[in-house]
Design an enzyme around this catalytic site. Sequence first.
Site, mmCIF file in Angstrom:
data_model
loop_
_atom_site.group_PDB
_atom_site.id
_atom_site.type_symbol
_atom_site.label_atom_id
_atom_site.label_comp_id
_atom_site.label_asym_id
_atom_site.label_seq_id
_atom_site.Cartn_x
_atom_site.Cartn_y
_atom_site.Cartn_z
ATOM 1 N N GLY A 35 0.801 -1.229 0.000
ATOM 2 C CA GLY A 35 0.000 0.000 0.000
ATOM 3 C C GLY A 35 0.829 1.271 0.000
ATOM 4 O O GLY A 35 0.294 2.360 -0.128
ATOM 5 N N GLU A 77 -1.688 0.029 -13.055
ATOM 6 C CA GLU A 77 -2.592 -1.120 -13.076
ATOM 7 C C GLU A 77 -4.021 -0.640 -13.184
ATOM 8 O O GLU A 77 -4.360 0.413 -12.636
ATOM 9 C CB GLU A 77 -2.479 -1.916 -11.754
ATOM 10 C CG GLU A 77 -1.319 -2.869 -11.682
ATOM 11 C CD GLU A 77 -1.279 -3.650 -10.362
ATOM 12 O OE1 GLU A 77 -0.344 -4.411 -10.175
ATOM 13 O OE2 GLU A 77 -2.197 -3.482 -9.534
ATOM 14 N N TYR A 123 -7.595 -0.309 -11.909
ATOM 15 C CA TYR A 123 -8.072 -0.349 -10.523
ATOM 16 C C TYR A 123 -9.231 -1.332 -10.404
ATOM 17 O O TYR A 123 -10.214 -1.239 -11.136
ATOM 18 C CB TYR A 123 -8.529 1.045 -10.085
ATOM 19 C CG TYR A 123 -9.058 1.101 -8.667
ATOM 20 C CD1 TYR A 123 -8.220 0.820 -7.592
ATOM 21 C CD2 TYR A 123 -10.381 1.428 -8.399
ATOM 22 C CE1 TYR A 123 -8.687 0.870 -6.286
ATOM 23 C CE2 TYR A 123 -10.859 1.491 -7.091
ATOM 24 C CZ TYR A 123 -10.010 1.205 -6.048
ATOM 25 O OH TYR A 123 -10.472 1.258 -4.765
ATOM 26 N N ILE A 124 -9.078 -2.295 -9.532
ATOM 27 C CA ILE A 124 -10.140 -3.276 -9.289
ATOM 28 C C ILE A 124 -10.997 -2.744 -8.142
ATOM 29 O O ILE A 124 -10.515 -2.596 -7.023
ATOM 30 C CB ILE A 124 -9.539 -4.660 -8.906
ATOM 31 C CG1 ILE A 124 -8.454 -5.087 -9.914
ATOM 32 C CG2 ILE A 124 -10.634 -5.713 -8.794
ATOM 33 C CD1 ILE A 124 -8.917 -5.322 -11.322
ATOM 34 N N HIS A 148 -8.814 -9.365 -0.672
ATOM 35 C CA HIS A 148 -7.392 -9.682 -0.566
ATOM 36 C C HIS A 148 -7.306 -11.134 -0.099
ATOM 37 O O HIS A 148 -7.664 -11.443 1.029
ATOM 38 C CB HIS A 148 -6.716 -8.739 0.430
ATOM 39 C CG HIS A 148 -5.304 -9.104 0.768
ATOM 40 N ND1 HIS A 148 -4.266 -8.215 0.687
ATOM 41 C CD2 HIS A 148 -4.756 -10.268 1.178
ATOM 42 C CE1 HIS A 148 -3.144 -8.825 1.026
ATOM 43 N NE2 HIS A 148 -3.419 -10.068 1.341
ATOM 44 N N ARG A 184 8.618 -13.884 3.332
ATOM 45 C CA ARG A 184 8.882 -14.063 4.766
ATOM 46 C C ARG A 184 7.733 -14.845 5.386
ATOM 47 O O ARG A 184 6.710 -15.093 4.727
ATOM 48 C CB ARG A 184 8.930 -12.682 5.440
ATOM 49 C CG ARG A 184 7.627 -11.920 5.242
ATOM 50 C CD ARG A 184 7.447 -10.717 6.134
ATOM 51 N NE ARG A 184 6.076 -10.251 6.104
ATOM 52 C CZ ARG A 184 5.550 -9.449 5.200
ATOM 53 N NH1 ARG A 184 6.294 -9.002 4.194
ATOM 54 N NH2 ARG A 184 4.278 -9.094 5.266
ATOM 55 N N ARG A 215 -5.734 -9.314 15.419
ATOM 56 C CA ARG A 215 -4.517 -8.643 15.902
ATOM 57 C C ARG A 215 -4.942 -7.632 16.958
ATOM 58 O O ARG A 215 -5.826 -6.809 16.703
ATOM 59 C CB ARG A 215 -3.827 -7.898 14.765
ATOM 60 C CG ARG A 215 -3.387 -8.791 13.635
ATOM 61 C CD ARG A 215 -2.564 -7.980 12.658
ATOM 62 N NE ARG A 215 -2.270 -8.762 11.466
ATOM 63 C CZ ARG A 215 -1.389 -8.404 10.549
ATOM 64 N NH1 ARG A 215 -0.717 -7.276 10.685
ATOM 65 N NH2 ARG A 215 -1.172 -9.153 9.496
HETATM 66 C C1 MV4 Z 1 -4.966 -2.566 -5.796
HETATM 67 C C2 MV4 Z 1 -6.323 -2.311 -5.528
HETATM 68 C C3 MV4 Z 1 -7.171 -2.240 -6.598
HETATM 69 N N1 MV4 Z 1 -6.704 -2.386 -7.857
HETATM 70 N N2 MV4 Z 1 -4.541 -2.706 -7.056
HETATM 71 C C4 MV4 Z 1 -3.346 -2.167 -1.323
HETATM 72 C C5 MV4 Z 1 -2.182 -2.856 -0.694
HETATM 73 C C6 MV4 Z 1 -1.328 -3.352 -1.806
HETATM 74 N N3 MV4 Z 1 -0.837 -4.664 -1.529
HETATM 75 C C7 MV4 Z 1 -2.204 -3.302 -2.998
HETATM 76 N N4 MV4 Z 1 -3.438 -2.638 -2.650
HETATM 77 C C8 MV4 Z 1 -4.426 -2.502 -3.547
HETATM 78 N N5 MV4 Z 1 -4.053 -2.662 -4.826
HETATM 79 C C9 MV4 Z 1 -5.405 -2.606 -8.048
HETATM 80 N N6 MV4 Z 1 -4.955 -2.742 -9.291
HETATM 81 C C10 MV4 Z 1 -6.726 -2.152 -4.216
HETATM 82 C C11 MV4 Z 1 -5.768 -2.227 -3.218
HETATM 83 C C12 MV4 Z 1 -6.270 -2.007 -1.907
HETATM 84 C C13 MV4 Z 1 -6.296 -3.035 -0.973
HETATM 85 C C14 MV4 Z 1 -5.815 -4.296 -1.268
HETATM 86 C C15 MV4 Z 1 -5.835 -5.301 -0.353
HETATM 87 C C16 MV4 Z 1 -6.376 -5.043 0.918
HETATM 88 C C17 MV4 Z 1 -6.843 -3.798 1.244
HETATM 89 C C18 MV4 Z 1 -6.815 -2.776 0.310
HETATM 90 C C19 MV4 Z 1 -7.309 -1.520 0.653
HETATM 91 C C20 MV4 Z 1 -7.255 -0.526 -0.288
HETATM 92 C C21 MV4 Z 1 -6.725 -0.752 -1.551
#
Ligand code: MV4
Length: 502
Positions: free
Chosen positions: A165, A200, A202-203, A208, A292, A338
């Site tokens: 992030g 990228e 945006y999804i 996650h 990790r 947590r």
């Molecule tokens: C994204 C996304 C939507 N579309 N990428 C946030 C942490 C990092 N690992 C990647 N993240 C995101 N990437 C694309 N192309 C939305 C997020 C994101 C998110 C992802 C996982 C868990 C929480 C999140 C909260 C906000 C945005």
Amino acid sequence: MIKKILVANRGEIAVRVMRSCRELGIGTVAVFSDADRTAMHVRYADEAYNIGPAPSRESYLNIDNIIGAAKKSGADAIHPGYGFLSENAAFSRRCSEVGIKFIGPDAYAITTMGDKITARQTMIRSGVPVVPGTTEKLTDEKKAVEVVNEIGFPIMIKASGGGGGKGMRLVRSMEDLLPMLRMARSEAMNAFGDDAVYIEKYIESPHHIEFQILADQHGNVVHLFERECSIQRRHQKVIEETPSPLMNPELRNEMGEKAVAAAKAVNYEGAGTIEFIVSDNLNYYFLEMNTRLQVEHPVTERVVGVDLVKEQINIANGLALSFKQEDLKQHGHAIQCRIYAEDPDNNFMPNPGIIKHITEPLGLGVRYDGYVYEGYEIPMYYDPMICKLITWGQTRPEAIARMRRALYEYKITGVITSIKFLERIMDIPSFIAGKYTTHFIEENSEKLLLKKKCGTECEDMAFIAAFVNYMDKLEKIQPPKYTDALGSNWKDFGRKRNVLRL
Ligand code: MV4
């Protein structure tokens, strides 16, 4: 064979790693900063070495001092835990140069996955789906416009040196694209010393979902299924669970195979995690790999029945994995909360201080991974997470009911914690139904956060409460008298006075 392991970490994870060492009959070496003389990991270890002043940069991130302690102690391996030096390629390389086994992947795997653009390219070559977007480092602004015209808005600009992030920007219109791109690049240069960024698609409202993998030195790689980590606040996970309520058996097999392919692509060794985002219609995309052991590993351990630290050590010893993919099954459901020393009703303000009283939850289906004890002062220098609470149930509702019960039993005074916030989450209908995305916390903030209507009476009460709490903290707390197991006053005393400074 490894006989003695130095744990280059602190807090709950240092204790958790040493517990597996103890079960394996492996000696344990703690390292500690000046702020951590009385910390639990120091008491738990067979030996302990001071590695410098309180700030992480001068102690837990100080490669020379840690290597020095390893040599002095005669440790033949180093476990880095998570955070600190765990994903530092130079540290992994340094360990192998001085003939100490780094329990984790080599510098090549860490570097390849640490650079998000290289990671994307490597995944594309290995047939792992990535989010549509750029595949090269983005320097040409015309190229940016081209790509965006192809994939359409909204898009995200991400820093190649970022991750988790950090250095991300959401862009919804063409007029914002170039200004945001310029800002993202200069920010990335400041934060990571590298202005490489990529784009990228945006999804919207993603999930996650990550897969745990284990890879030995002989090319065997298995996955240990998924963890659902969508409940996050400011890119910090709050609750993790497995199985994911979103998952189905076919998708699980397919994503698991992709996770294995991702690890094989970098000749991975050890425990690792492949993060995916999954859209509502179940399209999944590789996001990044964490090279990790992760904070949320216990839910996998409970449901799959594997001690991941023990497996890391076996792998480091050069042993082949003792199980095949088809031997692994998920049993029941596990959830982890947590718990932080922070005040959810005051913008999650960290609340370090002295633990006055603590009663940990116990009983069937409960695991508690912590490190604080009565009289212990949580230092302000490090992450304020004080423990992880993991519950298991035959079913998801049973695991939730146990988590409610465990949170109810958990009593801790002296510091404010996030326990009540977690209890509120357990009562939110979309959580109970297992229907939530990464927007869960913001969507439910009304119910999760107390809106204080504060008149003058309320302010007076708050003042009195603060005063009583302050007097409470001033009260001299006697350190508990340890006679066995967790350490001795004699050892603590020795570590105060006769510090081995490197
Ligand atoms: C994204 C996304 C939507 N579309 N990428 C946030 C942490 C990092 N690992 C990647 N993240 C995101 N990437 C694309 N192309 C939305 C997020 C994101 C998110 C992802 C996982 C868990 C929480 C999140 C909260 C906000 C945005």
